[in-house]
Scaffold this motif. Structure first.
Motif, PDB file in Angstrom:
ATOM      1  N   LEU A 132       0.848  -1.200   0.000  1.00  0.00           N
ATOM      2  CA  LEU A 132       0.000   0.000   0.000  1.00  0.00           C
ATOM      3  C   LEU A 132       0.881   1.247   0.000  1.00  0.00           C
ATOM      4  N   ASN A 133       0.523   2.204  -0.848  1.00  0.00           N
ATOM      5  CA  ASN A 133       1.239   3.471  -0.806  1.00  0.00           C
ATOM      6  C   ASN A 133       0.638   4.347   0.298  1.00  0.00           C
ATOM      7  N   THR A 134       1.293   5.473   0.570  1.00  0.00           N
ATOM      8  CA  THR A 134       0.882   6.308   1.700  1.00  0.00           C
ATOM      9  C   THR A 134      -0.538   6.819   1.532  1.00  0.00           C
ATOM     10  N   ARG A 135      -0.912   7.168   0.312  1.00  0.00           N
ATOM     11  CA  ARG A 135      -2.272   7.671   0.073  1.00  0.00           C
ATOM     12  C   ARG A 135      -3.302   6.585   0.397  1.00  0.00           C
ATOM     13  N   GLN A 136      -3.067   5.404  -0.099  1.00  0.00           N
ATOM     14  CA  GLN A 136      -3.991   4.304   0.185  1.00  0.00           C
ATOM     15  C   GLN A 136      -4.048   3.985   1.683  1.00  0.00           C
ATOM     16  N   LEU A 137      -2.919   4.187   2.343  1.00  0.00           N
ATOM     17  CA  LEU A 137      -2.820   3.875   3.763  1.00  0.00           C
ATOM     18  C   LEU A 137      -3.664   4.824   4.619  1.00  0.00           C
ATOM     19  N   LEU A 138      -3.716   6.098   4.216  1.00  0.00           N
ATOM     20  CA  LEU A 138      -4.313   7.116   5.073  1.00  0.00           C
ATOM     21  C   LEU A 138      -5.730   7.516   4.689  1.00  0.00           C
ATOM     22  N   GLU A 139      -6.160   7.265   3.468  1.00  0.00           N
ATOM     23  CA  GLU A 139      -7.485   7.707   3.029  1.00  0.00           C
ATOM     24  C   GLU A 139      -8.581   7.092   3.890  1.00  0.00           C
ATOM     25  N   GLY A 140      -9.484   7.977   4.345  1.00  0.00           N
ATOM     26  CA  GLY A 140     -10.616   7.538   5.147  1.00  0.00           C
ATOM     27  C   GLY A 140     -10.251   7.177   6.583  1.00  0.00           C
ATOM     28  N   ARG A 141      -9.051   7.558   7.017  1.00  0.00           N
ATOM     29  CA  ARG A 141      -8.603   7.185   8.363  1.00  0.00           C
ATOM     30  C   ARG A 141      -8.651   8.371   9.323  1.00  0.00           C
ATOM     31  N   ARG A 142      -8.486   8.054  10.609  1.00  0.00           N
ATOM     32  CA  ARG A 142      -8.421   9.061  11.668  1.00  0.00           C
ATOM     33  C   ARG A 142      -6.981   9.117  12.199  1.00  0.00           C
ATOM     34  N   ILE A 143      -6.410  10.322  12.156  1.00  0.00           N
ATOM     35  CA  ILE A 143      -5.028  10.491  12.617  1.00  0.00           C
ATOM     36  C   ILE A 143      -5.048  11.293  13.911  1.00  0.00           C
ATOM     37  N   SER A 203       6.945   3.373   7.790  1.00  0.00           N
ATOM     38  CA  SER A 203       8.023   3.924   6.969  1.00  0.00           C
ATOM     39  C   SER A 203       7.402   4.435   5.675  1.00  0.00           C
ATOM     40  N   LEU A 204       7.560   5.714   5.401  1.00  0.00           N
ATOM     41  CA  LEU A 204       6.912   6.323   4.239  1.00  0.00           C
ATOM     42  C   LEU A 204       7.567   5.857   2.942  1.00  0.00           C
ATOM     43  N   LYS A 205       6.758   5.799   1.908  1.00  0.00           N
ATOM     44  CA  LYS A 205       7.273   5.455   0.582  1.00  0.00           C
ATOM     45  C   LYS A 205       8.143   6.601   0.057  1.00  0.00           C
ATOM     46  N   GLN A 206       9.193   6.249  -0.667  1.00  0.00           N
ATOM     47  CA  GLN A 206      10.149   7.239  -1.136  1.00  0.00           C
ATOM     48  C   GLN A 206       9.507   8.263  -2.062  1.00  0.00           C
ATOM     49  N   LYS A 231      15.658  -7.285  17.352  1.00  0.00           N
ATOM     50  CA  LYS A 231      14.828  -8.075  16.442  1.00  0.00           C
ATOM     51  C   LYS A 231      13.583  -7.273  16.030  1.00  0.00           C
ATOM     52  N   GLY A 232      13.339  -7.271  14.738  1.00  0.00           N
ATOM     53  CA  GLY A 232      12.169  -6.582  14.211  1.00  0.00           C
ATOM     54  C   GLY A 232      12.387  -5.103  13.930  1.00  0.00           C
ATOM     55  N   SER A 233      13.512  -4.546  14.363  1.00  0.00           N
ATOM     56  CA  SER A 233      13.790  -3.131  14.111  1.00  0.00           C
ATOM     57  C   SER A 233      14.224  -2.939  12.662  1.00  0.00           C
ATOM     58  N   GLU A 234      13.610  -1.966  11.990  1.00  0.00           N
ATOM     59  CA  GLU A 234      13.905  -1.709  10.576  1.00  0.00           C
ATOM     60  C   GLU A 234      14.183  -0.231  10.354  1.00  0.00           C
ATOM     61  N   ASP A 235      14.831   0.058   9.225  1.00  0.00           N
ATOM     62  CA  ASP A 235      15.040   1.454   8.840  1.00  0.00           C
ATOM     63  C   ASP A 235      13.676   2.123   8.649  1.00  0.00           C
ATOM     64  N   ILE A 236      13.589   3.392   9.090  1.00  0.00           N
ATOM     65  CA  ILE A 236      12.360   4.168   8.918  1.00  0.00           C
ATOM     66  C   ILE A 236      12.651   5.330   7.987  1.00  0.00           C
ATOM     67  N   ASN A 237      11.964   5.365   6.850  1.00  0.00           N
ATOM     68  CA  ASN A 237      12.114   6.464   5.896  1.00  0.00           C
ATOM     69  C   ASN A 237      11.078   7.547   6.221  1.00  0.00           C
ATOM     70  N   THR A 238      11.568   8.740   6.429  1.00  0.00           N
ATOM     71  CA  THR A 238      10.676   9.848   6.776  1.00  0.00           C
ATOM     72  C   THR A 238      11.345  11.155   6.339  1.00  0.00           C
ATOM     73  N   PHE A 239      10.992  12.253   6.975  1.00  0.00           N
ATOM     74  CA  PHE A 239      11.647  13.540   6.672  1.00  0.00           C
ATOM     75  C   PHE A 239      11.790  14.328   7.970  1.00  0.00           C
ATOM     76  N   ALA A 240      12.663  15.313   7.934  1.00  0.00           N
ATOM     77  CA  ALA A 240      13.011  16.078   9.140  1.00  0.00           C
ATOM     78  C   ALA A 240      12.859  17.568   8.891  1.00  0.00           C
ATOM     79  N   VAL A 241      12.774  18.312   9.974  1.00  0.00           N
ATOM     80  CA  VAL A 241      12.705  19.771   9.898  1.00  0.00           C
ATOM     81  C   VAL A 241      13.529  20.355  11.043  1.00  0.00           C
ATOM     82  N   GLN A 242      14.142  21.497  10.784  1.00  0.00           N
ATOM     83  CA  GLN A 242      14.920  22.179  11.817  1.00  0.00           C
ATOM     84  C   GLN A 242      13.989  23.009  12.695  1.00  0.00           C
ATOM     85  N   THR A 243      14.226  22.947  13.986  1.00  0.00           N
ATOM     86  CA  THR A 243      13.463  23.753  14.938  1.00  0.00           C
ATOM     87  C   THR A 243      14.380  24.843  15.481  1.00  0.00           C
TER      88      THR A 243
END
Length: 407
Positions: A132-143, A203-206, A231-243
């Motif tokens: 599932l891509n991020t759009r499919q993952l989040l559509e119709g959901r509650r965040i 982990s977000l899609k690239q 065990k079970g720990s994986e790389d997480i693809n995301t993005f960052a911002v400076q505060t």
């Protein structure tokens, strides 16, 4: 009574002058930089609250005093600082809607220093298929988020809109959401708590990361490495911002110079609280800032650049030398002219003594004295005699002529 009043005035004037100087020095940023600050933070924002506590302890070790003020959200915190009811606050550099909300008051805010980097985290209640891509993952959901109607809410809403993800509800994280989102540090306690409660880190899609970062240059792609040996720990693809730490523009240049230098020069101590403070450094993209950089911080960044006087020291030294020589020549000429005038008036005094010593009739003596006075007056109008000496000479002649008239 009048004499007493004059004496009292003479006594009061030095007192008033001393008081004015004391008030000036006390209020002058150069002589007495501010060391007590009110730090405004949004209540309920874990990262800001945690960083405020770190900053308070860190700065108070350096002789500062920090009073923390809690506000409804980040917008209110920035507004409080703009109004002057607080001195400092935080802002993520992608929150460009905050200056827009503040409108003209945004001009009263200044960037002081980078303080820490925040990552975009998203956790799901259940594990989803990686196809599932991020759009499919989040559509119709509650965040769910920590603080509604604040900085995180507005930024998430913008990301959803530019990504054209439909039918998403942003709710409180306590309102049974499908996903929980927050901006946080690299390996923070919130993530550990969610993982312990069987939430799953997303982990977000690239392609989604590239799209979001393209639409918001303040964001940068970031890969959080898996925990080694876990065990079970994986790389997480995301993005960052400076505060950034921001403050009111009325804070003095010397005050912010000292504050920013203390933070940046002791950042290794700050990193002892969390590695996210590694981004507290002098690498600032000034044109990309939401608020202009404070003059005190700018002065600190330029501390190694030569000042105007240092750059032109040789030229200024030559100019001052020439000026001193010219001044000396002018003074020499003035002194010489003064000497010549005094020598000339001395001749008139000698002539006066000669006239007085001659045994002439009173009429001849009066005439000679009057002629002498007239000649001296002509020389005086031509500025060839010293004025003070001429006044003495003139009174002497007048007195002598009066004596003749009375005799």
């Amino acid at each position: 009574m009048i004499e007493i009043r004059k004496k009292n005035k003479r006594n009061i004037l030095p007192l008033l002058l001393t008081l004015f100087i004391a008030v000036f020095i006390n209020g002058c940023d150069f002589f007495k930089p501010q060391t007590t600050f009110r730090l405004a933070i949004p209540k309920g924002d874990f990262s800001y609250s945690t960083s405020a506590k770190h900053l308070k302890y860190f700065l108070e070790k350096g002789g500062y005093k920090i009073n923390i003020i809690e506000t409804e959200n980040a917008i209110a915190a920035n507004k409080l600082v703009a109004k002057g009811d607080a001195d400092l606050t935080f802002i993520m550099n992608n929150s460009d809607f905050i200056p827009q909300v503040l409108d003209s008051n945004a001009g009263k805010l200044r960037t002081i220093t980078p303080i820490f980097e925040r990552l975009f985290f998203l956790f799901s209640k259940k594990e989803y298929n990686d196809s599932l891509n991020t759009r499919q993952l989040l559509e119709g959901r509650r965040i769910g988020i920590e603080v509604l109607n604040g900085e995180t809410h507005a930024n998430l809403n913008r990301l959803i809109n530019i990504s054209k993800i439909e039918h998403v509800d942003i709710v409180s994280q306590d309102d049974d959401p499908d996903f929980i989102h927050f901006w946080g540090t690299y390996y923070g306690p919130r993530a550990d708590k969610l993982l312990a409660n069987n939430w799953h880190e997303v982990s977000l899609k690239q392609d989604m990361i590239d799209f979001i970062c393209l639409n918001d240059p303040a964001l940068t792609p970031f890969t959080l490495p898996a925990l080694p040996g876990v065990k079970g720990s994986e790389d997480i693809n995301t993005f960052a911002v400076q505060t950034y730490l921001v403050g009111n523009s009325n804070l003095g240049e010397k005050t912010i110079y000292n504050l920013s230098s203390y933070i940046l020069e002791h950042r290794l101590d700050l990193m002892g609280y969390d590695v996210m403070y590694s981004s507290a450094n002098e690498s600032i993209d000034v044109p990309a800032l939401l608020y202009p950089i404070h003059t005190g911080t700018d002065a600190y960044f330029r501390r190694d650049e030569p000042t105007f006087f240092e750059r032109y020291a040789d030229v200024l030294a030559l100019a001052f030398s020439i000026g001193a020589i010219v001044f000396g020549l002018i003074q020499t000429i003035r002194n010489r002219l003064q000497t010549i005038r005094k020598e000339r008036i001395d001749l008139y005094f000698i002539e006066y003594i000669r006239i007085r010593s001659e045994k002439n009739t009173d009429d001849i003596t009066k005439k000679n004295l009057d002629d002498l006075h007239q000649r001296a007056l002509i020389q005086m109008t031509k500025e060839k005699l010293d004025k003070d000496d001429f006044n003495i000479f003139s009174r002497l002649i007048q007195q002598e002529l009066n004596n003749f008239r009375q005799s």
